[in-house]
Design a protein around this motif. Structure first.
Motif, short mmCIF file in Angstrom:
data_model
loop_
_atom_site.label_atom_id
_atom_site.label_comp_id
_atom_site.label_asym_id
_atom_site.label_seq_id
_atom_site.Cartn_x
_atom_site.Cartn_y
_atom_site.Cartn_z
N GLY A 5 1.04 -1.29 0.70
CA GLY A 5 0.18 0.00 0.17
C GLY A 5 0.36 1.19 0.13
N TYR A 6 0.18 2.72 -0.80
CA TYR A 6 1.48 3.57 -0.30
C TYR A 6 0.40 4.34 -0.51
CZ TYR A 6 5.32 1.48 -2.71
OH TYR A 6 6.46 0.70 -2.92
N SER A 85 -5.18 -8.05 7.53
CA SER A 85 -4.13 -7.47 7.04
C SER A 85 -3.99 -7.04 5.85
CB SER A 85 -2.85 -8.11 7.21
OG SER A 85 -2.63 -8.52 8.51
N LEU A 86 -4.40 -7.61 4.61
CA LEU A 86 -4.41 -7.33 3.36
C LEU A 86 -5.75 -6.62 3.29
CD1 LEU A 86 -4.75 -8.21 0.74
CD2 LEU A 86 -6.45 -9.55 0.18
N GLU A 87 -7.09 -6.43 3.64
CA GLU A 87 -7.75 -5.05 3.50
C GLU A 87 -7.05 -4.33 4.34
OE1 GLU A 87 -11.33 -6.56 6.22
OE2 GLU A 87 -11.96 -7.14 4.36
N SER A 88 -6.50 -3.24 5.07
CA SER A 88 -5.99 -2.19 5.97
C SER A 88 -5.39 -1.24 4.67
CB SER A 88 -5.20 -2.78 7.23
OG SER A 88 -3.68 -3.57 6.62
N ILE A 89 -4.04 -2.92 4.02
CA ILE A 89 -3.18 -2.28 2.64
C ILE A 89 -4.54 -2.07 1.32
CG2 ILE A 89 -1.32 -2.67 1.16
CD1 ILE A 89 -0.70 -5.11 3.31
N ILE A 90 -4.99 -2.71 0.96
CA ILE A 90 -6.14 -2.63 -0.50
C ILE A 90 -7.38 -1.76 0.17
CG2 ILE A 90 -4.51 -4.21 -1.57
CD1 ILE A 90 -7.00 -6.05 -1.73
N TYR A 91 -7.95 -1.87 1.18
CA TYR A 91 -9.46 -2.41 0.83
C TYR A 91 -9.79 -1.15 2.39
CZ TYR A 91 -14.36 -3.08 1.35
OH TYR A 91 -15.88 -2.66 2.01
N PRO A 100 -9.09 5.41 0.36
CA PRO A 100 -8.01 3.80 0.40
C PRO A 100 -6.70 4.03 -0.36
CG PRO A 100 -10.83 2.98 -0.78
CD PRO A 100 -9.76 4.78 -0.53
N ASN A 101 -6.16 3.34 0.30
CA ASN A 101 -4.75 3.25 -0.68
C ASN A 101 -4.78 3.43 -1.70
OD1 ASN A 101 -3.63 4.01 2.37
ND2 ASN A 101 -3.43 1.69 3.12
N PHE A 102 -3.82 3.75 -2.72
CA PHE A 102 -2.35 3.01 -3.48
C PHE A 102 -2.43 1.87 -3.68
CE2 PHE A 102 -2.73 7.89 -3.46
CZ PHE A 102 -4.04 8.83 -4.68
N VAL A 103 -2.06 1.29 -4.69
CA VAL A 103 -1.64 -0.52 -4.34
C VAL A 103 -0.28 -0.55 -5.60
CG1 VAL A 103 -2.27 -2.92 -4.48
CG2 VAL A 103 -4.06 -0.94 -2.99
N LEU A 117 -8.10 -1.12 -6.15
CA LEU A 117 -8.61 -2.19 -5.95
C LEU A 117 -10.58 -1.14 -6.20
CD1 LEU A 117 -9.25 -4.55 -4.42
CD2 LEU A 117 -9.95 -3.67 -2.22
N LYS A 118 -10.44 -2.16 -7.29
CA LYS A 118 -11.93 -2.26 -7.87
C LYS A 118 -13.45 -3.20 -7.12
CE LYS A 118 -12.96 0.18 -10.35
NZ LYS A 118 -13.79 1.83 -10.32
N SER A 119 -12.04 -4.34 -7.04
CA SER A 119 -13.65 -5.29 -6.27
C SER A 119 -12.77 -6.05 -5.11
CB SER A 119 -14.38 -5.79 -7.48
OG SER A 119 -13.34 -6.44 -8.17
N MET A 120 -13.56 -6.77 -4.67
CA MET A 120 -12.78 -8.19 -3.74
C MET A 120 -14.13 -9.20 -3.15
SD MET A 120 -11.18 -7.17 0.02
CE MET A 120 -10.29 -8.59 0.89
#
Length: 218
Positions: A5-6, A85-91, A100-103, A117-120
């Motif tokens: 994430g950025y 952990s994944l959601e905190s980075i991308i969602y 949300p973060n840039f990825v 992120l567009k869909s999860m």
């Protein structure tokens, strides 16, 4: 595969914490690119011609599996922690940047995708007797992100010629890209200056370079 994430649109300031390392690399990845045209049919012709309209952003889609049975990794057995952990980075909404973060998705050296992120979609496929999930499949969809500054530079009407936004593939050299773009590799120094490249001999895969319509010393 690592997912980072950025907090800035130029992908320079990494989101605090470690990148998410995928437990099992995806079996397939779909990297979608396209070009849009307007069909125009001239008088007294039998078929329409296609006039360039735009190049939409690129899209990346793939599935990953999170396996918390302990077979894949005996230290990663908490499904809630893995998903969180994944959601905190991308969602998850980041209050510091009000979005949300840039990825950045990176697999090896050749596959680097920068976007949002567009869909999860999460499908749980294996459970403990008490109903706690042990395995999940996540279908992730990302869209390429280009900063407004890059878009503005790309759209600037500096000449009748076309400005090119080039996606670097691992192994590309700047003279090679100039040859592909203009059939002339002699402009590589000017392109390096325009993009403020300090080391243009070692380009990174996934890097975006702007090739302006008029090449002049900067």
């Amino acid at each position: 595969m690592k997912i980072t994430g950025y907090t800035d649109e130029n992908f320079q300031q990494a989101f605090p914490g470690q990148p998410y390392t995928v437990m099992i690399n995806p079996e397939t990845i779909k990297w979608q690119r396209g070009i849009e045209y307007n069909e125009q049919q001239a008088p007294n012709t039998s078929a329409p011609s296609q006039k360039y309209k735009s190049t939409p952003v690129e899209k990346l889609n793939f599935d990953i599996v999170i396996d918390c049975t302990g077979i894949v990794d005996s230290k990663r057995v908490d499904m809630n922690q893995e998903i969180s952990s994944l959601e905190s980075i991308i969602y998850t909404y980041n209050g510091k940047i009000h979005r949300p973060n840039f990825v950045k998705v990176q697999w090896g050296k050749s596959l680097v995708f920068k976007g949002v992120l567009k869909s999860m979609d999460t499908s749980y496929t294996l459970f403990k007797p008490d109903g706690s999930p042990l395995r999940a499949k996540l279908s992730l969809g990302f869209s390429e992100y280009i900063s407004p500054q890059s878009v503005e530079e790309l759209d600037a009407k500096k000449s009748p010629d076309i400005t090119h936004l080039i996606s670097v593939v691992e192994g590309n050299t700047l003279p090679q890209l100039c040859e592909q773009t203009w059939n002339d590799d002699s402009y590589y120094i000017q392109v390096a200056q325009y993009n403020e490249l300090n080391k243009f001999r070692n380009l990174k895969g996934g890097q975006k370079l702007i090739f302006p319509p008029i090449i002049q010393p900067v």
